[in-house]
Write a protein that holds these residues in place. Structure first.
Motif, PDB file in Angstrom:
ATOM      1  N   ARG A 160      13.255  19.715  92.966  1.00 60.25           N
ATOM      2  CA  ARG A 160      13.010  18.684  93.965  1.00 60.25           C
ATOM      3  C   ARG A 160      14.257  18.506  94.825  1.00 60.25           C
ATOM      4  NH1 ARG A 160      11.135  13.150  91.609  1.00 60.25           N
ATOM      5  NH2 ARG A 160      11.265  12.692  93.836  1.00 60.25           N
ATOM      6  N   ALA A 161      14.056  18.219  96.097  1.00 62.72           N
ATOM      7  CA  ALA A 161      15.199  17.912  96.971  1.00 62.72           C
ATOM      8  C   ALA A 161      15.420  16.408  96.915  1.00 62.72           C
ATOM      9  CB  ALA A 161      14.900  18.367  98.386  1.00 62.72           C
ATOM     10  N   ALA A 162      15.761  15.935  95.722  1.00 55.83           N
ATOM     11  CA  ALA A 162      15.880  14.483  95.511  1.00 55.83           C
ATOM     12  C   ALA A 162      17.240  13.982  95.971  1.00 55.83           C
ATOM     13  CB  ALA A 162      15.673  14.174  94.037  1.00 55.83           C
ATOM     14  N   ARG A 163      17.364  12.684  96.136  1.00 55.99           N
ATOM     15  CA  ARG A 163      18.663  12.104  96.507  1.00 55.99           C
ATOM     16  C   ARG A 163      19.442  11.711  95.261  1.00 55.99           C
ATOM     17  NH1 ARG A 163      19.435  11.391 101.586  1.00 55.99           N
ATOM     18  NH2 ARG A 163      21.100   9.876 101.215  1.00 55.99           N
ATOM     19  N   LEU A 164      18.722  11.474  94.182  1.00 54.30           N
ATOM     20  CA  LEU A 164      19.389  11.155  92.914  1.00 54.30           C
ATOM     21  C   LEU A 164      18.698  11.918  91.788  1.00 54.30           C
ATOM     22  CD1 LEU A 164      21.308   9.442  91.087  1.00 54.30           C
ATOM     23  CD2 LEU A 164      19.526   7.680  91.067  1.00 54.30           C
ATOM     24  N   TYR A 165      19.486  12.696  91.054  1.00 53.17           N
ATOM     25  CA  TYR A 165      18.956  13.384  89.873  1.00 53.17           C
ATOM     26  C   TYR A 165      19.467  12.631  88.651  1.00 53.17           C
ATOM     27  CZ  TYR A 165      18.139  17.261  93.109  1.00 53.17           C
ATOM     28  OH  TYR A 165      17.714  18.032  94.167  1.00 53.17           O
TER      29      TYR A 165
END
Lengths: 248, 262
Positions: A160-165
């Motif tokens: 995922r191109a998430a902002r927080l992993y």
């Protein structure tokens, strides 16, 4: 669900930077037991942060609150400026410390599942990673070992191109030989400018990837510092400092 | 989002639920033959029992599986996935609700066929026919009654499942500590008693029958439409609808605000 991503991008363009994670006076009690005690911290964007502490120190509780699977706490919590909820879940990629996908699913079902629900999920990237880890996309989760299930879940989370992993013990169940593969996957696949919060108590293998570390003991933050600062000022590795702080 | 959730809920459950429905069909098809081979004399009676008691068992099993799926998908390990989807509580709940309705309607179709077969068995035997005559009389009603009964059946199922979902969610609240299951059970019983009160209080027709007709006459003239008039059914419908809306709202709110996975 895109609005929070767009809003964050607009803020960045405007020059204002909101901490990715901010907690003030966070306290969580389970009955008579206090799992988190007045936790106040701010994690900026674009950092890889290690969350460390012995068993029962509150790591998983903090993670659950940030990801929205645990409520009923005191204090304030903000993820990218918002209270954890449906909106923040679209920008947070969470790897729990257990198999959260149905055991009936095949690996390719899991890829389709993530594709359906997360607009930032990269299906091609996920299939490439699965192939690289030599996992059969046609097999069901019930047929994989615990370590392989963890790898697949990590692939899903990191695709995922998430902002927080938020990764809860991503190397807890994998053998030492596979740890490097897992860590490399995290390092090479997370999006730049994103924040990674990784909990572990296997420190030696992972301290090389951290920018900062948070030490939790009995629900309290006893250290939150840059890894470089730890090495320079205390003349110790994170592993040595951990052993010193949590000496029985 | 909602359609995707329903799609994945169906994919997660279709094996188990289809297996139950197929098992029921096979049982209904095979058992009369086996009974006839063993005891031709009593085969009709036993077959009739199978076609009338089987649906009850099917209904109970379906409800149990629906509740089990709700519990594991939200509060088991799968909850760590479900509750991190970018979805609000009402979507999660509605998806489970529609899934439950889908499987219950599938079961209802089979139950209808089963009851129809049971009726045909009874009709083919004059002794059984005369024995069951009071039962036929009891259910002989006009279209208005059947329509309101149909609506009551549908809404009653929705109401029952929602009350059970809500009770499970209540039982998971961290405030109960170890008494969660008991509190869930109490919640379910409370909802049922509370929603039954208006219909129980409005029983003028039934009182009229029991007060003015002698006991033997009452047995002969007793009919479902006297016990539950259309007005009575409409009151129950209104109560079920109101309770369903309140319980849905409360459960969705609890899912949003009080999630507490262990």
């Amino acid at each position: 669900m895109n609005e929070i991503v767009e809003e964050a991008a607009q803020r960045e363009e405007a020059g204002g930077s909101v901490p990715m994670v901010e907690t003030v006076g966070l306290t969580k009690r389970y009955g008579g037991k206090t799992a988190l005690r007045n936790v106040t911290l701010s994690i900026p964007q674009g950092k890889i942060v290690g969350l460390m502490g012995p068993n029962g120190s509150g790591k998983t509780t903090l993670i659950k609150i940030l990801t929205g699977v645990l409520t009923g706490y005191e204090g304030t919590v903000h993820v990218n400026g918002r209270i954890p909820g449906a909106c923040t879940k679209s920008i947070v990629s969470y790897l729990p410390d257990r198999l959260s996908l149905g055991r009936w699913m095949r690996v390719r079902d899991a890829v389709a599942y993530y594709s359906d629900f997360f607009i930032d999920f990269d299906r091609i990237k996920a299939m490439e990673l699965i192939a690289r880890l030599r996992l059969d996309p046609g097999m069901r989760f019930s047929q994989f070992s615990k370590g392989d299930c963890e790898k697949i879940q990590l692939v899903m989370a990191m695709s995922r191109a998430a902002r927080l992993y938020v990764l809860d013990e991503p190397i807890g169940g994998v053998d030492p030989a596979a740890r490097d593969v897992v860590l490399d996957t995290i390092l090479t696949q997370y999006c730049e400018n994103s924040t990674v919060l990784l909990s572990t108590h296997i420190i030696q293998d992972v301290e090389r990837i951290f920018n900062s570390v948070i030490f939790l003991r009995e629900g309290e933050v006893v250290l939150y510092d840059e890894v470089e600062a730890v090495r320079e000022h205390r003349k110790k590795s994170v592993y040595d400092l951990f052993r010193e702080v949590f000496k029985c | 989002m909602l359609t995707k959730m329903i799609k994945w809920d169906l994919r997660a459950t279709y094996r188990k639920f289809t297996a139950v429905l197929v098992a029921f069909i096979l049982l209904c098809m095979a058992l009369p033959g086996v009974l006839f081979a063993v005891n031709p004399g009593a085969a009709q009676v036993y077959s009739m029992l199978t076609f009338s008691l089987g649906p009850t068992a099917l209904y109970i099993v379906m409800i149990a599986f629906i509740l089990q799926y709700y519990n594991t998908n939200l509060y088991g390990d799968e909850g760590y996935m479900t509750f991190t989807l970018p979805a609000t509580g009402w979507r999660l709940l509605l998806s489970k609700m529609i899934l439950a309705l889908f499987w219950m309607l599938a079961a209802a179709v089979l139950i209808g066929l089963s009851v129809f077969t049971s009726i045909k068995i009874i009709e083919s035997n004059s002794r059984l026919s005369s024995l069951f005559a009071p039962v036929w009389n009891f259910y002989r009603m006009d279209a208005a009654h059947w329509i309101t009964f149909g609506a009551l059946f549908l809404l009653g199922n929705i109401d029952c499942v929602l009350a059970a979902f809500f009770s499970i969610t209540v039982s998971k609240l961290s405030v109960w500590r170890k008494g969660g299951i008991a509190m869930g059970f109490v919640t379910f019983v409370f909802i049922y008693i509370a929603q039954s009160l208006p219909a129980l209080l409005w029983n003028g027709e039934l009182r009229y029958v029991t007060e003015t007709v002698s006991q033997s006459e009452a047995v002969q003239t007793m009919n479902m439409s006297v016990v539950c008039t259309v007005q009575h059914n409409l009151i129950s419908l209104a109560v079920y609808a109101a309770v369903s809306i309140i319980v849905f709202w409360a459960a969705a709110r609890l899912l949003d605000k009080t999630t507490s996975l262990k």
